[in-house]
Scaffold this motif. Structure first.
Motif, short mmCIF file in Angstrom:
data_model
loop_
_atom_site.label_atom_id
_atom_site.label_comp_id
_atom_site.label_asym_id
_atom_site.label_seq_id
_atom_site.Cartn_x
_atom_site.Cartn_y
_atom_site.Cartn_z
N LEU A 510 18.50 11.73 8.99
CA LEU A 510 19.67 12.12 9.76
C LEU A 510 20.45 10.88 10.22
O LEU A 510 21.68 10.82 10.10
CB LEU A 510 19.24 12.95 10.97
N SER A 513 22.24 9.21 7.38
CA SER A 513 23.41 9.96 6.92
C SER A 513 24.61 9.75 7.83
O SER A 513 25.75 10.03 7.44
CB SER A 513 23.07 11.46 6.86
N GLN A 514 24.38 9.24 9.05
CA GLN A 514 25.47 9.07 10.02
C GLN A 514 25.89 7.62 10.23
O GLN A 514 26.98 7.36 10.74
CB GLN A 514 25.03 9.64 11.38
N ALA A 517 29.39 6.16 8.73
CA ALA A 517 30.54 6.73 9.41
C ALA A 517 30.63 6.22 10.85
O ALA A 517 31.73 5.96 11.36
CB ALA A 517 30.46 8.25 9.40
N ALA A 518 29.48 6.04 11.48
CA ALA A 518 29.46 5.54 12.86
C ALA A 518 30.03 4.13 12.93
O ALA A 518 30.79 3.79 13.85
CB ALA A 518 28.04 5.56 13.40
N ASN A 521 33.79 4.33 12.47
CA ASN A 521 34.45 4.93 13.62
C ASN A 521 34.29 4.13 14.91
O ASN A 521 34.77 4.55 15.97
CB ASN A 521 33.92 6.35 13.84
N GLU A 523 31.48 3.43 16.61
CA GLU A 523 30.51 3.97 17.57
C GLU A 523 29.50 2.93 18.03
O GLU A 523 28.83 3.11 19.05
CB GLU A 523 29.78 5.17 16.95
N TRP A 548 24.63 2.35 20.48
CA TRP A 548 25.25 3.39 19.65
C TRP A 548 25.70 4.51 20.57
O TRP A 548 24.88 5.27 21.08
CB TRP A 548 24.25 3.89 18.62
N LYS A 550 27.63 7.90 20.85
CA LYS A 550 28.12 9.01 20.03
C LYS A 550 29.48 9.50 20.56
O LYS A 550 29.84 9.24 21.72
CB LYS A 550 27.11 10.16 20.06
#
Length: 764
Positions: A510, A513-514, A517-518, A521, A523, A548, A550
């Motif tokens: 999980l 997979s993030q 993109a984090a 963006n 994050e 991190w 969110k």
């Protein structure tokens, strides 16, 4: 197993079908060959006529080209002689020295082999070198019409040369009276060297003067002048019928008057001759004529037809061969596909598909043996790949495959899954440690043979089979989960699968997979924890820590993602991102004239495996124009456990670009005091665990004091991290450590809060 055999039978069946198709294609190629030849033969007459037209067009182009070439080769120099006569005529007086000077210039600017001057009677001739020119010039003076700018004649008197050639003559006048003549002499050999006339077929090429004389002839590629003055119309009368003669002469004269190329096909007895002619540019009344015997054209046409037929057959044969090669290639690819489905292309051992099939067979045939699935790879193999290249890394993979052949025996099997990852079905004999040691020894030998200076360590994930009905693919996945749980800093390189590991693997999946993109963006946020000068009770710097955050505002604990990023290499992107964010912040503070402190940024040891690491750091510092001393790179001492010499060299490169270096977590259990001697560190950070022990133990305080004094003696600044109590702070000050970092003084806070709290505007 039955499915595998069924697939092989299907492939064999397909190969037989290809054989039939190959035979069919071969027959079609033969039919195509025969039918193409019949069509070609039926159109042979049309093709011959087209070739004749093509040859005529080519000769016509040659004639025009020859006109241009001869214009440059003859007329350009002859025109210059005419201009020279006119120039001398316009002078007030004609002195010998002036004439010699003009003759020398003419010699340099033309292709004549000699240029000279004579009086009106052709006597007293001298050239540009003031040498006397002998010979009878009267014939040329008598043949010159006295009106044209110049005249060109065969050099029948062999003036200035004993070779065949021509002579150009122009008058020098004064008050409409001729005082003398200037001459230019050239040989046909020299003309041949300076002009390249076209010859598409065997032919005579005639150069015809304005009075109809044939100045010279080119036969079989050789220039020659005729033994006596031969006039063109007399010359061709021997080769053309009386009926055609007048028509031919009229057409030729029309060509001269209009300046347009023309041609005439004339017959003489059984022979036919094609005459193609065109005026020579810039020489009035002169022309170039190609005389081509019809037999020569026929010969060329036949030769072209034969060449076409040969080329036709070659194309058909090549088509046939290409068809054969393509079909053979398809057949080989079909067979190779069978191998690729079950064999690894690099090592030749089983791939995952073959392993799964074979492992199922072995488990089924040996129900009483305690089996396990083993998934293994080389620790930090990615570093080997990056530092030494794929070719040498492939040597390591092949060596591991060969070692596995010896490490796994009867009723066992192994295969390669990907990169350096291998999977094996092994009997649980409790000898996994011995197997690992054996594999490491074999692979280390191969590494040394290709000069890889990297310690080889094998890590192994194990799944104990408790349900033989479970799919092999799922067993491999579980062993792989255990393998991935082993970090590069783990002391134990063997891990057995548990259900808890699978839960962790899902969580890892999980996060992975993030993460990209984090990062995109924004994050990942830089938090700053202030460092304090305990004597001055004032902030003296800060350390950057990644957090991190969110989109919903929740914060993921660093312990949940930092270790994972260190395993999968994503930490490299994070570290560079943090470095650039800190440089942006420092640049902003400098531009706003605010108080700026040195900021330390953690650097993963994975970054140091990048050969371009130093240049990338330099690029970021230059991009934001960071002054010396404001960026400090923190590295843990574990960085230097492998390839110490290369790491030390890289540290020296960083120092060369004026970057401060800090050794983090010193005293955490792996400290090497010799490393402090070799590496040019600026700051030594004492680990919190060392501090806790030193408060309660006298020996601990004594060791801590010696470390502080040693660091100062080496010219290093000392700071202790993890300071949480006043007692710890007072002890550090008493031991000579003036700087601290910890919750006693400040917690990590967002960068904006740090700016508001510490980056005050400077006075003035």
């Amino acid at each position: 197993m039955r499915d595998r055999y069924r697939r092989i039978r299907e492939i064999d069946k397909r190969i037989k079908e290809i054989d039939k198709r190959f035979l069919l294609v071969s027959i079609l190629v033969i039919v195509l060959l025969v039918s193409s030849w019949i069509i070609f033969a039926l159109h042979l007459d049309d093709i011959s006529k087209k070739y004749e037209i093509l040859i005529n067009e080519r000769v016509a182009a040659d004639v025009r080209n020859d006109s241009i070439v001869l214009s440059g080769g003859i007329s350009k120099s002859a025109v210059y002689i005419g201009n020279l006569g006119e120039m001398l005529s316009n002078q007030d007086s004609i002195e010998r020295d002036e004439i010699k000077k003009a003759l020398r210039t003419a010699k340099e600017k033309t292709n004549f082999i000699d240029v000279f001057y004579s009086d009106v009677d052709g006597r007293n001739a001298f050239n540009y070198m003031n040498k006397v020119v002998s010979g009878n010039l009267k014939p040329y003076i008598n043949n010159y019409d006295g009106i044209s700018d110049f005249g060109i004649f065969n050099n029948v008197s062999a003036i200035a040369t004993d070779k065949d050639g021509y002579i150009a003559i122009a008058p020098v006048k004064k008050n409409n009276s001729i005082l003398g003549y200037v001459y230019g002499v050239n040989t046909y050999d020299n003309l041949e060297e300076n002009t390249a006339l076209s010859r598409s077929v065997d032919e005579d090429i005639l150069i015809i003067a304005n009075d109809g004389r044939i100045v010279f002839r080119i036969r079989n590629g050789e220039y020659s002048q005729l033994n006596e003055d031969v006039y063109f119309f007399n010359y061709v009368s021997d080769y053309i019928s009386q009926d055609e003669y007048s028509e031919f002469v009229d057409d030729y004269n029309m060509s001269l008057s209009t300046g347009i190329s023309s041609s005439y096909f004339a017959s003489s007895g059984e022979e036919k001759i094609l005459y193609m002619y065109t005026p020579i540019d810039n020489i009035s009344g002169w022309s170039v004529m190609h005389c081509i015997n019809e037999k020569g054209i026929t010969k060329i046409v036949k030769s072209m037809l034969v060449s076409s037929i040969i080329m036709f057959f070659i194309i058909i044969v090549l088509l046939f061969i290409a068809t054969f090669i393509v079909i053979t290639h398809i057949r080989n690819e079909q067979k190779r596909a069978e191998n690729l489905e079950y064999l690894d292309g690099l090592t030749g051992v089983m791939n995952r598909n073959a392993f799964s099939t074979k492992a199922s067979e072995i488990i089924e045939d040996n129900p009483g043996l305690p089996y396990r699935i083993v998934c293994l790879d080389i620790l930090n193999f990615r570093i080997i790949n990056e530092n030494y290249g794929h070719e040498r890394a492939d040597v390591i993979i092949k060596a591991l495959a060969d070692a596995c052949k010896e490490a796994f025996g009867k009723n066992e099997v192994f295969g390669r899954v990907s990169a350096d990852v291998f999977v094996a079905l092994a009997v649980n004999d409790g000898e996994e440690v011995e197997r690992i040691a054996f594999l490491e020894d074999k692979v280390s030998e191969a590494a040394k043979s290709v000069y890889i200076n990297h310690q080889i360590k094998i890590k192994m994930g194990i799944y104990e089979i408790d349900d033989v009905r479970e799919p092999i693919a799922r067993m491999i996945d579980k062993a792989n989960v255990a393998r991935k749980d082993i970090g590069s800093s783990s002391k134990l390189l063997v891990c057995t699968y548990t259900d808890e590991l699978m839960d962790g693997a899902k969580k890892i999946q999980l996060i992975e997979s993030q993460m990209e993109a984090a990062l995109t963006n924004g994050e990942f946020k830089p938090f700053l924890q202030a460092k304090y000068d305990m004597e001055k009770n004032h902030v003296c710097g800060a350390e950057t820590l990644v957090r991190w955050i969110k989109p919903d505002g929740t914060m993921m604990p660093p312990g949940d993602f930092i270790p994972l990023f260190e395993k999968n290499g994503f930490v490299e992107k994070i570290d560079f991102y943090m470095l650039e964010e800190v440089c942006k912040y420092i640049r902003k503070m400098l531009d706003e004239n605010k108080e700026v402190y040195p900021i330390s940024v953690n650097q993963s040891r994975y970054l140091l495996n990048d050969p371009d690491y130093v240049s990338k750091v330099k690029e970021i510092l230059l991009k934001y124009k960071i002054p010396v001393g404001l960026i400090e790179l923190e590295l843990t001492e574990t960085v230097f456990f492998h390839e110490k010499e290369r790491m030390v060299a890289m540290m020296n490169e960083l120092k060369y670009i004026n970057v401060n270096l800090s050794i983090d977590d010193f005293g955490s259990g792996y400290s090497s005091f010799s490393m402090l001697k070799d590496v040019p560190f600026d700051v030594l950070k004492i680990d919190r665990a060392f501090l806790v022990d030193s408060v309660s133990l006298e020996k601990g305080r004594w060791i801590l004091k010696e470390i502080i004094e040693m660091a100062k003696g080496l010219g290093m600044d000392v700071i202790c991290e993890g300071v949480e109590t006043q007692e710890q702070a007072e002890m550090l000050v008493s031991l000579g450590c003036k700087k601290a970092q910890g919750f006693l003084y400040a917690r990590p806070i967002p960068m904006d809060d740090f700016i508001e709290k510490y980056n005050v505007s400077k006075a003035g």
